[in-house]
Design a protein around this motif. Structure first.
Motif, PDB file in Angstrom:
ATOM      1  N   LEU A 286      -3.302 -10.452  -0.255  1.00  0.00           N
ATOM      2  CA  LEU A 286      -3.004 -10.829   1.128  1.00  0.00           C
ATOM      3  C   LEU A 286      -3.696 -12.133   1.522  1.00  0.00           C
ATOM      4  CD1 LEU A 286      -3.281  -7.268   2.670  1.00  0.00           C
ATOM      5  CD2 LEU A 286      -1.188  -8.628   2.514  1.00  0.00           C
ATOM      6  N   LYS A 287      -4.893 -12.354   0.996  1.00  0.00           N
ATOM      7  CA  LYS A 287      -5.587 -13.618   1.269  1.00  0.00           C
ATOM      8  C   LYS A 287      -4.821 -14.793   0.677  1.00  0.00           C
ATOM      9  CE  LYS A 287     -10.284 -11.843   1.866  1.00  0.00           C
ATOM     10  NZ  LYS A 287     -11.683 -11.831   1.385  1.00  0.00           N
ATOM     11  N   LYS A 288      -4.241 -14.584  -0.486  1.00  0.00           N
ATOM     12  CA  LYS A 288      -3.420 -15.632  -1.097  1.00  0.00           C
ATOM     13  C   LYS A 288      -2.166 -15.891  -0.252  1.00  0.00           C
ATOM     14  CE  LYS A 288      -1.911 -18.431  -4.397  1.00  0.00           C
ATOM     15  NZ  LYS A 288      -0.503 -18.657  -4.017  1.00  0.00           N
TER      16      LYS A 288
ATOM     17  N   PRO B 163      -9.369   2.936   0.851  1.00  0.00           N
ATOM     18  CA  PRO B 163      -8.773   2.943  -0.495  1.00  0.00           C
ATOM     19  C   PRO B 163      -7.252   2.816  -0.443  1.00  0.00           C
ATOM     20  CG  PRO B 163     -10.403   4.690  -0.279  1.00  0.00           C
ATOM     21  CD  PRO B 163     -10.189   4.139   1.092  1.00  0.00           C
ATOM     22  N   PHE B 164      -6.637   3.231   0.654  1.00  0.00           N
ATOM     23  CA  PHE B 164      -5.188   3.107   0.795  1.00  0.00           C
ATOM     24  C   PHE B 164      -4.767   1.645   0.722  1.00  0.00           C
ATOM     25  CE2 PHE B 164      -1.464   2.559   3.653  1.00  0.00           C
ATOM     26  CZ  PHE B 164      -0.537   3.329   2.948  1.00  0.00           C
ATOM     27  N   ILE B 165      -5.594   0.750   1.268  1.00  0.00           N
ATOM     28  CA  ILE B 165      -5.311  -0.695   1.203  1.00  0.00           C
ATOM     29  C   ILE B 165      -5.859  -1.259  -0.099  1.00  0.00           C
ATOM     30  CG2 ILE B 165      -5.630  -2.929   2.306  1.00  0.00           C
ATOM     31  CD1 ILE B 165      -3.838  -1.012   3.878  1.00  0.00           C
ATOM     32  N   GLY B 166      -7.150  -1.101  -0.334  1.00  0.00           N
ATOM     33  CA  GLY B 166      -7.762  -1.517  -1.598  1.00  0.00           C
ATOM     34  C   GLY B 166      -8.041  -3.004  -1.688  1.00  0.00           C
ATOM     35  N   GLN B 167      -9.112  -3.353  -2.397  1.00  0.00           N
ATOM     36  CA  GLN B 167      -9.533  -4.750  -2.515  1.00  0.00           C
ATOM     37  C   GLN B 167      -8.506  -5.594  -3.255  1.00  0.00           C
ATOM     38  OE1 GLN B 167     -12.275  -6.139  -0.987  1.00  0.00           O
ATOM     39  NE2 GLN B 167     -11.230  -8.030  -1.606  1.00  0.00           N
ATOM     40  N   GLU B 168      -7.834  -5.020  -4.242  1.00  0.00           N
ATOM     41  CA  GLU B 168      -6.835  -5.777  -4.985  1.00  0.00           C
ATOM     42  C   GLU B 168      -5.727  -6.280  -4.059  1.00  0.00           C
ATOM     43  OE1 GLU B 168      -3.708  -5.245  -8.759  1.00  0.00           O
ATOM     44  OE2 GLU B 168      -5.164  -3.672  -8.296  1.00  0.00           O
ATOM     45  N   ASN B 169      -5.303  -5.427  -3.148  1.00  0.00           N
ATOM     46  CA  ASN B 169      -4.267  -5.836  -2.194  1.00  0.00           C
ATOM     47  C   ASN B 169      -4.809  -6.836  -1.179  1.00  0.00           C
ATOM     48  OD1 ASN B 169      -2.191  -4.310  -3.308  1.00  0.00           O
ATOM     49  ND2 ASN B 169      -2.669  -2.502  -2.076  1.00  0.00           N
TER      50      ASN B 169
ATOM     51  N   ALA C  33       0.790  -1.226   0.000  1.00  0.00           N
ATOM     52  CA  ALA C  33       0.000   0.000   0.000  1.00  0.00           C
ATOM     53  C   ALA C  33       0.831   1.290   0.000  1.00  0.00           C
ATOM     54  CB  ALA C  33      -0.935   0.008   1.203  1.00  0.00           C
ATOM     55  N   THR C  34       2.043   1.248   0.542  1.00  0.00           N
ATOM     56  CA  THR C  34       2.821   2.472   0.723  1.00  0.00           C
ATOM     57  C   THR C  34       3.070   3.203  -0.594  1.00  0.00           C
ATOM     58  OG1 THR C  34       4.880   3.412   1.589  1.00  0.00           O
ATOM     59  CG2 THR C  34       5.027   1.220   0.604  1.00  0.00           C
ATOM     60  N   LYS C  35       2.969   4.511  -0.527  1.00  0.00           N
ATOM     61  CA  LYS C  35       3.255   5.354  -1.690  1.00  0.00           C
ATOM     62  C   LYS C  35       4.622   6.029  -1.559  1.00  0.00           C
ATOM     63  CE  LYS C  35      -0.934   4.581  -3.230  1.00  0.00           C
ATOM     64  NZ  LYS C  35      -1.430   3.739  -2.117  1.00  0.00           N
ATOM     65  N   THR C  36       5.153   6.085  -0.343  1.00  0.00           N
ATOM     66  CA  THR C  36       6.433   6.746  -0.105  1.00  0.00           C
ATOM     67  C   THR C  36       7.585   5.759   0.012  1.00  0.00           C
ATOM     68  OG1 THR C  36       6.177   6.678   2.307  1.00  0.00           O
ATOM     69  CG2 THR C  36       5.252   8.597   1.152  1.00  0.00           C
ATOM     70  N   ASN C  37       7.245   4.477   0.056  1.00  0.00           N
ATOM     71  CA  ASN C  37       8.245   3.421   0.243  1.00  0.00           C
ATOM     72  C   ASN C  37       8.940   3.503   1.603  1.00  0.00           C
ATOM     73  OD1 ASN C  37       8.125   1.540  -1.788  1.00  0.00           O
ATOM     74  ND2 ASN C  37      10.220   1.849  -2.478  1.00  0.00           N
ATOM     75  N   THR C  38       8.278   4.143   2.551  1.00  0.00           N
ATOM     76  CA  THR C  38       8.770   4.207   3.928  1.00  0.00           C
ATOM     77  C   THR C  38       7.603   3.913   4.863  1.00  0.00           C
ATOM     78  OG1 THR C  38      10.448   5.866   3.372  1.00  0.00           O
ATOM     79  CG2 THR C  38       9.873   5.622   5.696  1.00  0.00           C
ATOM     80  N   VAL C  39       7.763   2.894   5.702  1.00  0.00           N
ATOM     81  CA  VAL C  39       6.740   2.529   6.677  1.00  0.00           C
ATOM     82  C   VAL C  39       7.416   2.355   8.034  1.00  0.00           C
ATOM     83  CG1 VAL C  39       5.313   1.404   4.929  1.00  0.00           C
ATOM     84  CG2 VAL C  39       6.947   0.047   6.238  1.00  0.00           C
TER      85      VAL C  39
END
Length: 359
Positions: free
Chosen positions: A339-341, A329-335, A173-179
Protein backbone atom coordinates in the motif's frame (compact mmCIF):
# COMPACT_ATOMS: atom_id res chain seq x y z
CA UNK A 1 0.29 79.72 43.00
CA UNK A 2 0.58 79.75 39.27
CA UNK A 3 3.47 77.28 39.44
CA UNK A 4 1.44 74.84 41.59
CA UNK A 5 -1.46 75.13 39.15
CA UNK A 6 0.78 74.08 36.25
CA UNK A 7 2.15 71.12 38.21
CA UNK A 8 -1.35 69.97 39.14
CA UNK A 9 -2.40 70.09 35.51
CA UNK A 10 0.59 67.97 34.51
CA UNK A 11 -0.20 65.39 37.18
CA UNK A 12 -3.81 65.13 35.98
CA UNK A 13 -2.68 64.57 32.40
CA UNK A 14 -0.18 61.89 33.45
CA UNK A 15 -2.86 60.09 35.49
CA UNK A 16 -5.26 60.19 32.56
CA UNK A 17 -2.62 58.79 30.23
CA UNK A 18 -1.86 55.89 32.59
CA UNK A 19 -5.56 55.09 32.99
CA UNK A 20 -6.04 55.12 29.22
CA UNK A 21 -3.18 52.68 28.67
CA UNK A 22 -4.56 50.34 31.30
CA UNK A 23 -7.96 50.33 29.62
CA UNK A 24 -6.42 49.18 26.33
CA UNK A 25 -4.76 46.07 27.71
CA UNK A 26 -7.75 43.85 26.73
CA UNK A 27 -7.89 41.51 23.78
CA UNK A 28 -9.54 43.97 21.46
CA UNK A 29 -12.64 41.77 20.94
CA UNK A 30 -16.00 41.32 22.62
CA UNK A 31 -17.46 38.26 24.23
CA UNK A 32 -19.39 37.10 21.20
CA UNK A 33 -22.80 37.10 22.89
CA UNK A 34 -24.44 37.62 19.51
CA UNK A 35 -23.65 34.00 18.55
CA UNK A 36 -26.54 31.58 18.65
CA UNK A 37 -24.69 29.22 20.96
CA UNK A 38 -21.90 31.36 22.30
CA UNK A 39 -18.26 30.57 21.63
CA UNK A 40 -15.05 29.41 23.17
CA UNK A 41 -11.78 31.28 23.08
CA UNK A 42 -8.93 29.32 21.52
CA UNK A 43 -5.46 30.75 21.77
CA UNK A 44 -6.86 34.18 22.63
CA UNK A 45 -4.12 36.80 22.91
CA UNK A 46 -1.40 34.35 21.96
CA UNK A 47 1.80 36.30 22.37
CA UNK A 48 0.12 39.14 24.27
CA UNK A 49 2.47 41.46 26.06
CA UNK A 50 4.71 41.92 23.04
CA UNK A 51 3.55 45.51 22.65
CA UNK A 52 1.69 44.85 19.39
CA UNK A 53 -1.68 43.51 20.57
CA UNK A 54 -3.52 46.06 18.46
CA UNK A 55 -1.98 44.53 15.30
CA UNK A 56 -2.93 40.96 16.17
CA UNK A 57 -5.12 39.18 13.62
CA UNK A 58 -8.40 37.67 14.77
CA UNK A 59 -9.74 34.43 13.27
CA UNK A 60 -13.07 32.77 14.06
CA UNK A 61 -14.11 29.18 13.37
CA UNK A 62 -17.87 28.65 13.06
CA UNK A 63 -18.80 24.97 13.32
CA UNK A 64 -22.17 23.56 12.17
CA UNK A 65 -22.45 21.39 15.28
CA UNK A 66 -21.05 21.13 18.79
CA UNK A 67 -17.38 20.31 19.17
CA UNK A 68 -16.93 16.73 20.35
CA UNK A 69 -19.77 15.13 18.39
CA UNK A 70 -17.73 14.54 15.24
CA UNK A 71 -13.91 14.24 15.27
CA UNK A 72 -13.90 16.11 11.95
CA UNK A 73 -14.64 19.39 13.76
CA UNK A 74 -12.58 18.59 16.86
CA UNK A 75 -9.52 18.33 14.61
CA UNK A 76 -10.31 21.72 13.11
CA UNK A 77 -10.33 23.30 16.56
CA UNK A 78 -6.99 21.65 17.33
CA UNK A 79 -5.48 23.00 14.11
CA UNK A 80 -6.75 26.49 14.88
CA UNK A 81 -5.36 26.39 18.44
CA UNK A 82 -1.96 25.26 17.21
CA UNK A 83 -1.82 27.97 14.57
CA UNK A 84 -2.92 30.65 17.07
CA UNK A 85 0.06 29.90 19.28
CA UNK A 86 2.58 29.64 16.45
CA UNK A 87 1.44 32.64 14.40
CA UNK A 88 0.27 34.92 17.20
CA UNK A 89 -3.37 35.62 16.44
CA UNK A 90 -6.55 35.68 18.49
CA UNK A 91 -8.77 32.68 17.77
CA UNK A 92 -12.33 31.87 18.69
CA UNK A 93 -14.56 28.85 18.08
CA UNK A 94 -18.27 29.54 17.73
CA UNK A 95 -20.19 26.29 18.04
CA UNK A 96 -23.62 25.83 16.50
CA UNK A 97 -26.11 23.51 18.15
CA UNK A 98 -27.15 22.42 14.63
CA UNK A 99 -26.66 23.65 11.02
CA UNK A 100 -29.67 25.97 11.22
CA UNK A 101 -27.64 28.26 13.49
CA UNK A 102 -24.67 28.63 11.13
CA UNK A 103 -26.01 31.73 9.35
CA UNK A 104 -26.68 33.52 12.64
CA UNK A 105 -23.24 32.60 13.96
CA UNK A 106 -21.52 33.73 10.78
CA UNK A 107 -23.28 37.08 11.12
CA UNK A 108 -22.17 37.29 14.74
CA UNK A 109 -18.54 36.72 13.71
CA UNK A 110 -18.85 39.44 11.04
CA UNK A 111 -20.32 41.84 13.62
CA UNK A 112 -17.38 41.10 15.94
CA UNK A 113 -14.97 42.20 13.18
CA UNK A 114 -12.97 38.99 12.83
CA UNK A 115 -10.35 39.31 10.12
CA UNK A 116 -11.01 35.79 8.79
CA UNK A 117 -14.04 33.58 9.37
CA UNK A 118 -13.75 29.84 8.72
CA UNK A 119 -16.62 27.36 8.56
CA UNK A 120 -17.01 23.83 7.25
CA UNK A 121 -19.13 21.16 5.56
CA UNK A 122 -21.83 21.22 2.92
CA UNK A 123 -24.42 22.02 5.61
CA UNK A 124 -22.84 25.50 5.88
CA UNK A 125 -22.72 26.23 2.13
CA UNK A 126 -26.04 28.06 1.76
CA UNK A 127 -25.50 30.17 4.88
CA UNK A 128 -21.97 31.13 3.86
CA UNK A 129 -22.97 31.97 0.29
CA UNK A 130 -25.62 34.36 1.63
CA UNK A 131 -23.48 36.03 4.30
CA UNK A 132 -20.43 36.31 2.01
CA UNK A 133 -22.49 38.04 -0.69
CA UNK A 134 -23.78 40.55 1.84
CA UNK A 135 -20.25 41.24 3.17
CA UNK A 136 -18.00 41.40 0.08
CA UNK A 137 -15.04 42.87 1.97
CA UNK A 138 -15.00 40.15 4.64
CA UNK A 139 -12.61 37.22 4.04
CA UNK A 140 -14.10 33.75 4.54
CA UNK A 141 -12.96 30.14 4.15
CA UNK A 142 -14.93 26.91 4.08
CA UNK A 143 -13.50 23.44 4.64
CA UNK A 144 -14.75 20.39 2.76
CA UNK A 145 -17.13 22.27 0.45
CA UNK A 146 -17.10 24.84 -2.34
CA UNK A 147 -18.71 28.27 -2.37
CA UNK A 148 -18.31 30.27 -5.56
CA UNK A 149 -17.70 33.76 -4.21
CA UNK A 150 -14.81 36.22 -4.69
CA UNK A 151 -14.22 36.57 -0.93
CA UNK A 152 -14.24 32.85 -0.06
CA UNK A 153 -11.43 30.30 -0.05
CA UNK A 154 -12.95 26.87 -0.64
CA UNK A 155 -10.84 24.04 0.75
CA UNK A 156 -11.58 20.61 -0.64
CA UNK A 157 -9.99 17.18 -0.33
CA UNK A 158 -9.07 14.52 -2.84
CA UNK A 159 -10.83 11.88 -0.77
CA UNK A 160 -10.84 9.52 -3.72
CA UNK A 161 -7.06 9.11 -3.34
CA UNK A 162 -7.29 7.90 0.26
CA UNK A 163 -10.35 5.82 -0.59
CA UNK A 164 -8.30 4.14 -3.33
CA UNK A 165 -5.78 3.05 -0.69
CA UNK A 166 -8.59 1.80 1.55
CA UNK A 167 -10.15 -0.18 -1.31
CA UNK A 168 -6.77 -1.65 -2.20
CA UNK A 169 -6.25 -2.64 1.42
CA UNK A 170 -9.62 -4.38 1.48
CA UNK A 171 -8.86 -6.15 -1.78
CA UNK A 172 -5.51 -7.42 -0.54
CA UNK A 173 -6.83 -8.53 2.85
CA UNK A 174 -10.23 -10.09 2.10
CA UNK A 175 -10.54 -13.84 2.49
CA UNK A 176 -14.11 -14.10 1.18
CA UNK A 177 -13.62 -11.89 -1.88
CA UNK A 178 -16.60 -9.82 -0.74
CA UNK A 179 -16.20 -6.40 0.87
CA UNK A 180 -18.60 -3.55 1.49
CA UNK A 181 -19.18 0.04 2.54
CA UNK A 182 -21.95 1.62 4.59
CA UNK A 183 -22.33 5.14 3.23
CA UNK A 184 -24.26 8.02 4.81
CA UNK A 185 -26.07 9.29 1.72
CA UNK A 186 -26.05 8.91 -2.05
CA UNK A 187 -24.66 12.40 -2.73
CA UNK A 188 -21.89 13.52 -5.12
CA UNK A 189 -19.32 14.20 -2.40
CA UNK A 190 -19.56 10.67 -1.03
CA UNK A 191 -19.27 9.33 -4.55
CA UNK A 192 -15.58 10.22 -4.26
CA UNK A 193 -15.33 7.70 -1.43
CA UNK A 194 -17.16 4.83 -3.13
CA UNK A 195 -15.57 5.46 -6.52
CA UNK A 196 -12.05 5.68 -5.12
CA UNK A 197 -12.61 2.56 -3.00
CA UNK A 198 -13.91 0.65 -6.02
CA UNK A 199 -10.94 1.70 -8.16
CA UNK A 200 -8.45 0.61 -5.51
CA UNK A 201 -10.25 -2.67 -4.92
CA UNK A 202 -10.32 -3.53 -8.63
CA UNK A 203 -6.65 -2.63 -9.07
CA UNK A 204 -5.48 -5.39 -6.73
CA UNK A 205 -8.40 -7.82 -6.77
CA UNK A 206 -10.60 -7.48 -9.87
CA UNK A 207 -12.66 -10.51 -8.87
CA UNK A 208 -13.75 -9.10 -5.51
CA UNK A 209 -17.40 -8.13 -5.02
CA UNK A 210 -18.15 -4.64 -3.67
CA UNK A 211 -21.40 -4.09 -1.73
CA UNK A 212 -22.65 -0.54 -1.12
CA UNK A 213 -25.63 0.49 1.03
CA UNK A 214 -26.81 4.00 1.93
CA UNK A 215 -28.08 4.97 5.37
CA UNK A 216 -29.94 8.10 4.24
CA UNK A 217 -28.52 10.15 7.10
CA UNK A 218 -25.23 11.20 8.67
CA UNK A 219 -26.51 10.55 12.20
CA UNK A 220 -28.24 7.16 12.27
CA UNK A 221 -26.10 4.44 13.91
CA UNK A 222 -29.05 2.05 14.19
CA UNK A 223 -29.70 2.05 10.45
CA UNK A 224 -25.99 1.81 9.68
CA UNK A 225 -25.71 -1.22 11.96
CA UNK A 226 -28.69 -2.88 10.27
CA UNK A 227 -27.10 -2.45 6.84
CA UNK A 228 -23.71 -3.69 8.06
CA UNK A 229 -25.35 -6.83 9.43
CA UNK A 230 -27.00 -7.31 6.03
CA UNK A 231 -23.66 -7.08 4.21
CA UNK A 232 -22.09 -9.46 6.71
CA UNK A 233 -24.83 -11.99 5.95
CA UNK A 234 -23.91 -11.63 2.27
CA UNK A 235 -20.33 -12.73 2.97
CA UNK A 236 -18.47 -9.45 3.45
CA UNK A 237 -15.48 -9.87 5.76
CA UNK A 238 -14.47 -6.20 5.51
CA UNK A 239 -17.06 -3.38 5.66
CA UNK A 240 -15.89 0.23 5.54
CA UNK A 241 -17.71 2.79 7.65
CA UNK A 242 -18.52 5.86 5.55
CA UNK A 243 -21.57 7.07 7.46
CA UNK A 244 -20.21 9.76 9.81
CA UNK A 245 -21.89 9.35 13.23
CA UNK A 246 -23.48 6.18 11.87
CA UNK A 247 -20.09 4.48 11.84
CA UNK A 248 -20.55 3.60 15.51
CA UNK A 249 -23.34 1.26 14.39
CA UNK A 250 -21.02 -0.39 11.87
CA UNK A 251 -18.46 -0.88 14.64
CA UNK A 252 -21.07 -2.53 16.87
CA UNK A 253 -22.04 -4.91 14.09
CA UNK A 254 -18.36 -5.78 13.47
CA UNK A 255 -17.89 -6.68 17.13
CA UNK A 256 -21.01 -8.84 17.13
CA UNK A 257 -20.42 -10.67 13.84
CA UNK A 258 -16.63 -10.75 13.65
CA UNK A 259 -16.01 -8.93 10.38
CA UNK A 260 -13.41 -6.19 10.01
CA UNK A 261 -14.13 -2.51 9.49
CA UNK A 262 -12.62 0.95 9.16
CA UNK A 263 -13.35 4.48 10.39
CA UNK A 264 -13.23 7.90 8.80
CA UNK A 265 -11.49 11.26 9.25
CA UNK A 266 -9.50 10.41 12.39
CA UNK A 267 -7.78 7.26 13.64
CA UNK A 268 -10.66 5.22 15.06
CA UNK A 269 -8.68 1.99 15.47
CA UNK A 270 -8.12 2.60 19.18
CA UNK A 271 -11.84 2.13 19.86
CA UNK A 272 -11.61 -1.57 18.95
CA UNK A 273 -8.20 -2.56 17.50
CA UNK A 274 -9.36 -6.12 16.94
CA UNK A 275 -12.16 -5.14 14.53
CA UNK A 276 -11.53 -1.52 13.48
CA UNK A 277 -8.35 -2.25 11.56
CA UNK A 278 -7.96 0.90 9.42
CA UNK A 279 -9.10 4.49 9.20
CA UNK A 280 -9.32 6.69 6.13
CA UNK A 281 -7.92 10.01 7.27
CA UNK A 282 -8.97 13.54 6.45
CA UNK A 283 -6.52 15.95 8.05
CA UNK A 284 -8.84 18.86 8.81
CA UNK A 285 -6.40 20.11 11.45
CA UNK A 286 -3.73 20.44 8.76
CA UNK A 287 -5.89 22.48 6.39
CA UNK A 288 -7.13 24.86 9.11
CA UNK A 289 -3.56 25.31 10.32
CA UNK A 290 -2.33 26.03 6.77
CA UNK A 291 -5.24 28.40 6.09
CA UNK A 292 -4.49 30.42 9.22
CA UNK A 293 -0.78 30.39 8.38
CA UNK A 294 -1.45 31.72 4.89
CA UNK A 295 -3.75 34.45 6.22
CA UNK A 296 -1.41 35.69 8.93
CA UNK A 297 1.63 35.60 6.62
CA UNK A 298 -0.06 37.49 3.78
CA UNK A 299 -0.24 34.50 1.42
CA UNK A 300 -4.00 33.99 1.58
CA UNK A 301 -5.79 33.53 -1.74
CA UNK A 302 -9.42 33.02 -2.68
CA UNK A 303 -10.99 30.37 -4.87
CA UNK A 304 -10.57 26.63 -4.69
CA UNK A 305 -7.64 24.78 -3.14
CA UNK A 306 -7.45 21.05 -2.55
CA UNK A 307 -5.44 18.63 -0.47
CA UNK A 308 -4.62 15.02 -1.31
CA UNK A 309 -1.98 12.43 -0.51
CA UNK A 310 0.83 14.67 -1.76
CA UNK A 311 -0.11 17.48 0.64
CA UNK A 312 -0.83 15.10 3.53
CA UNK A 313 -4.44 16.26 3.50
CA UNK A 314 -5.80 12.71 3.28
CA UNK A 315 -4.37 9.33 4.12
CA UNK A 316 -4.72 5.88 5.65
CA UNK A 317 -3.56 4.62 9.04
CA UNK A 318 -0.37 2.52 9.00
CA UNK A 319 0.29 3.64 5.41
CA UNK A 320 0.57 7.44 5.53
CA UNK A 321 0.36 7.91 9.30
CA UNK A 322 1.41 5.97 12.37
CA UNK A 323 -1.16 4.60 14.80
CA UNK A 324 -1.01 3.86 18.50
CA UNK A 325 -2.95 0.65 17.77
CA UNK A 326 -1.22 -2.57 16.77
CA UNK A 327 -1.43 -3.54 13.12
CA UNK A 328 -4.10 -6.19 12.62
CA UNK A 329 -2.96 -9.55 11.21
CA UNK A 330 -5.93 -9.26 8.84
CA UNK A 331 -4.09 -6.40 7.10
CA UNK A 332 -0.50 -7.51 7.75
CA UNK A 333 2.82 -5.74 7.21
CA UNK A 334 3.30 -7.25 3.75
CA UNK A 335 0.12 -5.57 2.55
CA UNK A 336 1.06 -2.31 4.26
CA UNK A 337 4.31 -2.30 2.30
CA UNK A 338 2.35 -2.83 -0.93
CA UNK A 339 0.00 0.00 0.00
CA UNK A 340 2.91 2.36 0.66
CA UNK A 341 4.16 1.67 -2.85
CA UNK A 342 0.68 2.39 -4.22
CA UNK A 343 0.62 5.64 -2.24
CA UNK A 344 3.97 6.68 -3.71
CA UNK A 345 2.75 5.86 -7.22
CA UNK A 346 -0.37 8.01 -6.75
CA UNK A 347 1.73 10.94 -5.55
CA UNK A 348 4.14 10.49 -8.48
CA UNK A 349 1.27 10.32 -10.96
CA UNK A 350 2.10 6.77 -12.03
CA UNK A 351 -1.33 5.73 -10.77
CA UNK A 352 -4.20 8.04 -11.69
CA UNK A 353 -7.20 7.94 -9.38
CA UNK A 354 -10.23 9.23 -11.25
CA UNK A 355 -12.34 11.87 -9.53
CA UNK A 356 -16.00 11.12 -10.28
CA UNK A 357 -16.86 14.80 -9.79
CA UNK A 358 -14.34 16.05 -12.35
CA UNK A 359 -15.86 17.58 -15.47
Amino acid sequence: MKRWSVMATVLVLVAALIAGCGANNGNGGNSGNGAANGGTDAGTNAGAGNGAAEEQKRIALVTPEKIGVNPFFTQMEEGLNKAAVEFNFEAKVIESADPSQVEQNLRAAVAEDYDLIITAAFSAVDALAKVAAENPDQPFAIVDSFVDAPNVRSIEFREHEAAYLLGAAAGLATKTNTVGAIVAMDVPLLGKYTSGFGQGLASVNPNAKFLVNYVGSFTDPAKAKELALLQSSQGADFIAGMSAVGDSGVFEAAKEKGFYTSGQDTDRTGEDPERIVLSQLKETDTVVYETAKDFTSGNFTYGGVNYGLKENGVGLTFVTAESSSPLSPFIGQENVDKLKKIRDDIVAGTIEVKNPLAQ
